[in-house]
Each structure stands twice: as structure tokens, then as C-alpha cells.
Write an enzyme that holds these catalytic residues in place. Structure first.
Site, PDB file in Angstrom:
ATOM      1  N   THR A 111      13.721  61.216  39.051  1.00 10.46           N
ATOM      2  CA  THR A 111      14.891  62.099  38.891  1.00 10.46           C
ATOM      3  C   THR A 111      14.479  63.368  38.142  1.00 10.46           C
ATOM      4  O   THR A 111      14.948  64.471  38.465  1.00 10.46           O
ATOM      5  CB  THR A 111      16.021  61.331  38.150  1.00 10.46           C
ATOM      6  N   ARG A 131      18.437  56.689  45.161  1.00  7.35           N
ATOM      7  CA  ARG A 131      17.410  55.834  44.573  1.00  7.35           C
ATOM      8  C   ARG A 131      16.362  55.424  45.597  1.00  7.35           C
ATOM      9  O   ARG A 131      16.687  54.849  46.635  1.00  7.35           O
ATOM     10  CB  ARG A 131      18.071  54.597  43.963  1.00  7.35           C
TER      11      ARG A 131
HETATM   12  N1  LIG Z   1      23.852  58.010  35.734  1.00  6.52           N
HETATM   13  C1  LIG Z   1      22.540  58.234  35.570  1.00  6.52           C
HETATM   14  N2  LIG Z   1      21.697  57.830  36.524  1.00  6.52           N
HETATM   15  C2  LIG Z   1      20.380  58.086  36.326  1.00  6.52           C
HETATM   16  C3  LIG Z   1      19.870  58.756  35.179  1.00  6.52           C
HETATM   17  N3  LIG Z   1      18.527  58.859  35.301  1.00  6.52           N
HETATM   18  C4  LIG Z   1      18.219  58.292  36.489  1.00  6.52           C
HETATM   19  N4  LIG Z   1      19.338  57.820  37.101  1.00  6.52           N
HETATM   20  C5  LIG Z   1      19.432  57.087  38.373  1.00  6.52           C
HETATM   21  O1  LIG Z   1      18.680  55.902  38.222  1.00  6.52           O
HETATM   22  C6  LIG Z   1      18.031  55.570  39.434  1.00  6.52           C
HETATM   23  C7  LIG Z   1      16.552  55.367  39.166  1.00  6.52           C
HETATM   24  O2  LIG Z   1      15.953  56.612  38.837  1.00  6.52           O
HETATM   25  P1  LIG Z   1      14.493  56.998  39.327  1.00  6.52           P
HETATM   26  O3  LIG Z   1      14.269  58.411  38.900  1.00  6.52           O
HETATM   27  O4  LIG Z   1      14.320  56.662  40.761  1.00  6.52           O
HETATM   28  O5  LIG Z   1      13.628  55.990  38.433  1.00  6.52           O
HETATM   29  P2  LIG Z   1      12.040  55.901  38.345  1.00  6.52           P
HETATM   30  O6  LIG Z   1      11.702  55.860  36.901  1.00  6.52           O
HETATM   31  O7  LIG Z   1      11.397  56.954  39.160  1.00  6.52           O
HETATM   32  O8  LIG Z   1      11.788  54.434  38.993  1.00  6.52           O
HETATM   33  P3  LIG Z   1      10.426  53.895  39.694  1.00  6.52           P
HETATM   34  O9  LIG Z   1      10.066  54.854  40.766  1.00  6.52           O
HETATM   35  O10 LIG Z   1      10.787  52.527  40.205  1.00  6.52           O
HETATM   36  O11 LIG Z   1       9.407  53.813  38.602  1.00  6.52           O
HETATM   37  C8  LIG Z   1      18.341  56.705  40.415  1.00  6.52           C
HETATM   38  O12 LIG Z   1      19.374  56.302  41.279  1.00  6.52           O
HETATM   39  C9  LIG Z   1      18.812  57.840  39.518  1.00  6.52           C
HETATM   40  O13 LIG Z   1      19.764  58.655  40.146  1.00  6.52           O
HETATM   41  C10 LIG Z   1      20.810  59.159  34.176  1.00  6.52           C
HETATM   42  O14 LIG Z   1      20.466  59.714  33.119  1.00  6.52           O
HETATM   43  N5  LIG Z   1      22.123  58.868  34.433  1.00  6.52           N
HETATM   44 MG   LIG Z   2      10.190  56.880  40.756  1.00 12.46          MG
END
Ligand SMILES: Nc1nc2c(ncn2[C@@H]2O[C@H](COP(=O)(O)OP(=O)(O)OP(=O)(O)O)[C@@H](O)[C@H]2O)c(=O)[nH]1
Ligand SMILES: [Mg+2]
Length: 386
Positions: free
Chosen positions: A49, A178
Site C-alpha cells: 500500500t 489486496r
Molecule cells: N483500512 C486500512 N487498510 C489498510 C491500511 N494499510 C493497508 N491496508 C489494507 O490492508 C491490506 C494489506 O495491505 P498490503 O499493502 O497488501 O500488505 P503487505 O504488507 O504488502 O502484505 P504482503 O504482501 O502479504 O506482505 C490491503 O487490502 C490494504 O488496502 C491502513 O492503514 N488502513
Molecule cells: Mg505486499
């Protein structure tokens, strides 16, 4: 190629080779000058994100074809969400409010976790029917007891828009979408440096990795030459277990992983910035009366002023502060847990903390500005980050 009059063939060759030298020097200069940032954290902590926010803030955003690709992913996110909710109703022993909705439930379950090959009007009608059912909502409210993506409610509330064949996701929708990261990704961008800090333009390289346990063994490939680590923690995870191990609390996993990163001998030279993320979700969870105390009993003794949400976020921060202030221990390499080799720091290190909501572009813009300032200060005073 520069055109030079009255030159012999030899001069031309010489000039050409000088030109190449100049280009190589310039390339090396820009290579050395790029600040290399590495995003780390457990699965679903928000790393990708942040990459998307950098694309919005510092590159040209999302193209038409990228948006079309995300529209498909978002429809799949809808399926994952409704499938996982209705699938868990049996396990949690929650009945449907309206027994006639059983037909829709079976329709969704028959499609399996992968979902339909084509998202039809009939498909969305079944999802809508289920999402209106009180039993489905009850199971959704208990989603900390099983695995459900964070954006389930956001997308299920927007079915009417997403089902349209000409649906184009907004930036906000893309930030909520996601998709698990596998492997390593890199984004390059340039940012203006404030006049007070030398001026000019600073190049950044930001690396994104997968955070689930199986992905962490790949991390070491990108440790070399990293100037700063942004470590993300999903604070709202305090009452959830890992997708890859249902016996482990997500916040406890984040604490253990942070400690490994803090003590890793490969990362001693890198600055560390902790993003205590998902503050919006933490706030709404606490507002619904969910407490961190049953999972972290030390919370009952934690003394801080403020409302329940403020106290919870300060308590979570204190858990990380305790880890960095505790005496360094030399620990054996534990390959099964994907821990890193530990070593003594050569000099005192600092760790910066930020409370963030990675899906909020204004919040990330402000935090990035602060973090950029910190990194530049370190570079100028030669205090370690660079
Ligand atoms: N409401 C909300 N959702 C969030 C926030 N940060 C991330 N998300 C959501 O959480 C989900 C996971 O976020 P990612 O950025 O895919 O997580 P990641 O750390 O890259 O995960 P991996 O790739 O599995 O390591 C996504 O659907 C995002 O939209 C936040 O601060 N608030
Ligand atoms: Mg990721």
C-alpha cells in the site's frame, strides 16, 4: 551525440569515448546518490500500500490498463470476502437470519475460493442478498476469529458500483485492493529536496517484499546497501492470528520479527523507521469495545492519559520501545523460524516512530515528508543512515 565541426576520425572516436566516460560517471553518481529504502513487516501490514502511495505521490499514478487489471482483482477481493465469511458461519455456528438465503450461500460456496470465471449479474445478486443478511453480518463482526481481508467491508459496501461492466477503480479503491506479494519489487522515484536542506532533487529506490513467513527467506537478497528500513506493523491485528499459522497472534509475530530486524547484523548500518499502521482500523475496533487486554495482559498495568484508543496505540508503541531499549542478546540462528543472525551494534542506533494509515494519501504525504527530512539530516550530519 554531439556534432563537432572540423574534426578528424581519430578526434571523433576520442570525443565519443570521453562522452561515454562522462555518461558512466553520471550513471555511477546517480546510482550512489539514490536513497535505498526497504519496506519490511509481516503479511498484510501495508507495505505494498505504501508502494502504491509513492506511485500516486511521486510517479504518474495508475494507467488505464493498470486500473482495468485492478478492477478484476477487486472483484476477486469481493469473492474472497463473501466466500470466507459464509464458509465460517458453520464453524462459528452462526445461522443465516433468513433461511431462504441458503440457496445464495450454497451458490457462493460451490464456486470455491477461486470464484467464478465470469462475474455475472446473477453472481452479484447472490452476494448482495448475503451481505444484507443479519447472520452474515454477525459472522463478519467476528472476523478476528478467522481469516478475512481488511477491505472486505469497504468492497462489499460498494457492490453496486463494482458490478458495472464499465467500472474503473478510483485511487482509493486501488489502495484498498489486496494482493499478496511474492518475490521482490522495486519502485524508483525522484523527490524535490527543500532549499533549507541543500535543494535539488533526490532519487529514491524503494523495495517491497512479501511479509508472510515463507517469503522472508528472500529478504536477505536486498539487505545490501539499504539506507533506511520502513518497518510496518498492523496495529489493529492485536486480536487476530496469522494467515499462515493460526496458533500465533499477529501482533506478537510483528514484535518478534521487529526484534530480529533490529538486531540483524546485516542491517546495522540502516536507519530504522517504525510505521505503527492501520490506525483507522485500530480506532474503530477499540470504538466497538474490543480491548487489547485479553491478548496482552500487561495493558492492565499500562499507565497513560487519554481515551481507550489513545492508550491502546501508546501501549502498542511501548511494546516496540521496550524491544529497542532492552539489552542486546546474542541468539542462535533458528532457520525454521526464519530468524536472522544477531550481532552487536557498532554504534548507538535510533528508531523513529510514526502512527500511520497507509490507505490515506494525505497522511502518507506528511509522514513521507518527515521521514525524508530525517534521512537528509542523517546524510548531512553523517550520522549513519547514509
Ligand atoms: N483500512 C486500512 N487498510 C489498510 C491500511 N494499510 C493497508 N491496508 C489494507 O490492508 C491490506 C494489506 O495491505 P498490503 O499493502 O497488501 O500488505 P503487505 O504488507 O504488502 O502484505 P504482503 O504482501 O502479504 O506482505 C490491503 O487490502 C490494504 O488496502 C491502513 O492503514 N488502513
Ligand atoms: Mg505486499
Amino acid at each position: 551525440m554531439v556534432w563537432l565541426p572540423c574534426m578528424g576520425a581519430r578526434d571523433e572516436v576520442e570525443e565519443h569515448s570521453k562522452q561515454i566516460d562522462r555518461e558512466i560517471k553520471q550513471w555511477i553518481k546517480s546510482y550512489n546518490q539514490a536513497i535505498k529504502l526497504l519496506l519490511l513487516g509481516t503479511g498484510e501490514s501495508g507495505k505494498t500500500t505504501i508502494i502504491k502511495q509513492m506511485k500516486i505521490l511521486h510517479v504518474q499514478g495508475f494507467s488505464v490498463s493498470e486500473r482495468a487489471e485492478k478492477a478484476n482483482l477487486i472483484r476477486h477481493n469481493i469473492h474472497e470476502s463473501i466466500h470466507d465469511i459464509v464458509d465460517n458461519m458453520n464453524i462459528l455456528n452462526i445461522p443465516l437470519q433468513k433461511p431462504k438465503n441458503e440457496y445464495s450461500r450454497e451458490y457462493i460456496l460451490k464456486l470455491g475460493p477461486e470464484g467464478p470465471t465470469k462475474y455475472t449479474e446473477e453472481y452479484f445478486d447472490h452476494v448482495r442478498t448475503l451481505w444484507r443478511d443479519g447472520g452474515v453480518r454477525e459472522c463478519f463482526r467476528r472476523s478476528n476469529e478467522y481469516q478475512l481481508i481488511d477491505s472486505a467491508e469497504y468492497f462489499l459496501d460498494r457492490i453496486d458500483l463494482i458490478e458495472k461492466t464499465d467500472y474503473v477503480p478510483s485511487d482509493a479503491d486501488i489502495l484498498r485492493c489486496r494482493q499478496k506479494t511474492t518475490g521482490i519489487q522495486k519502485i524508483e522515484f525522484k523527490v524535490k529536496v527543500p532549499k533549507s536542506m541543500q535543494g535539488g532533487v533526490q532519487e529514491f529506490w524503494m523495495f517491497d517484499v512479501g511479509g508472510q513467513r515463507g517469503e522472508r527467506k528472500k529478504w536477505i537478497q536486498v539487505f545490501e546497501g539499504i539506507n533506511a528500513i520502513w518497518f510496518l506493523v498492523a496495529c489493529s491485528d492485536f486480536d487476530q492470528t496469522l494467515r499462515e499459522d493460526a496458533t500465533q497472534n499477529r501482533l506478537k509475530e510483528a514484535l518478534a520479527l521487529f526484534e530480529d530486524v533490529w538486531q540483524s547484523r546485516f542491517l546495522l548500518e540502516a536507519g530504522l523507521i517504525l510505521f505503527l499502521n492501520k490506525q483507522d482500523l485500530l480506532e474503530s475496533k477499540v470504538a466497538q469495545g474490543r480491548s487489547i487486554a485479553p491478548y496482552f495482559p500487561k495493558y492492565n498495568e499500562f499507565e497513560a492519559a487519554g481515551d481507550e484508543y489513545t492508550r491502546t496505540k501508546l501501549f502498542i508503541r511501548s511494546l516496540f520501545v521496550d524491544l529497542i531499549t532492552k539489552k542486546r542478546e546474542r541468539r542462535a540462528l533458528d532457520a525454521s523460524a526464519e530468524r536472522f543472525v544477531i550481532a552487536e551494534a557498532r554504534r548507538p542506533r535510533e528508531c523513529y516512530f510514526h502512527f500511520t494509515t497507509a490507505t490515506d494519501t494525505d497522511n502518507v504525504r506528511t509522514v513521507f515528508r518527515d521521514v525524508h527530512q530525517i534521512i537528509l539530516t542523517h546524510m548531512l550530519s553523517n550520522l549513519g543512515v547514509y
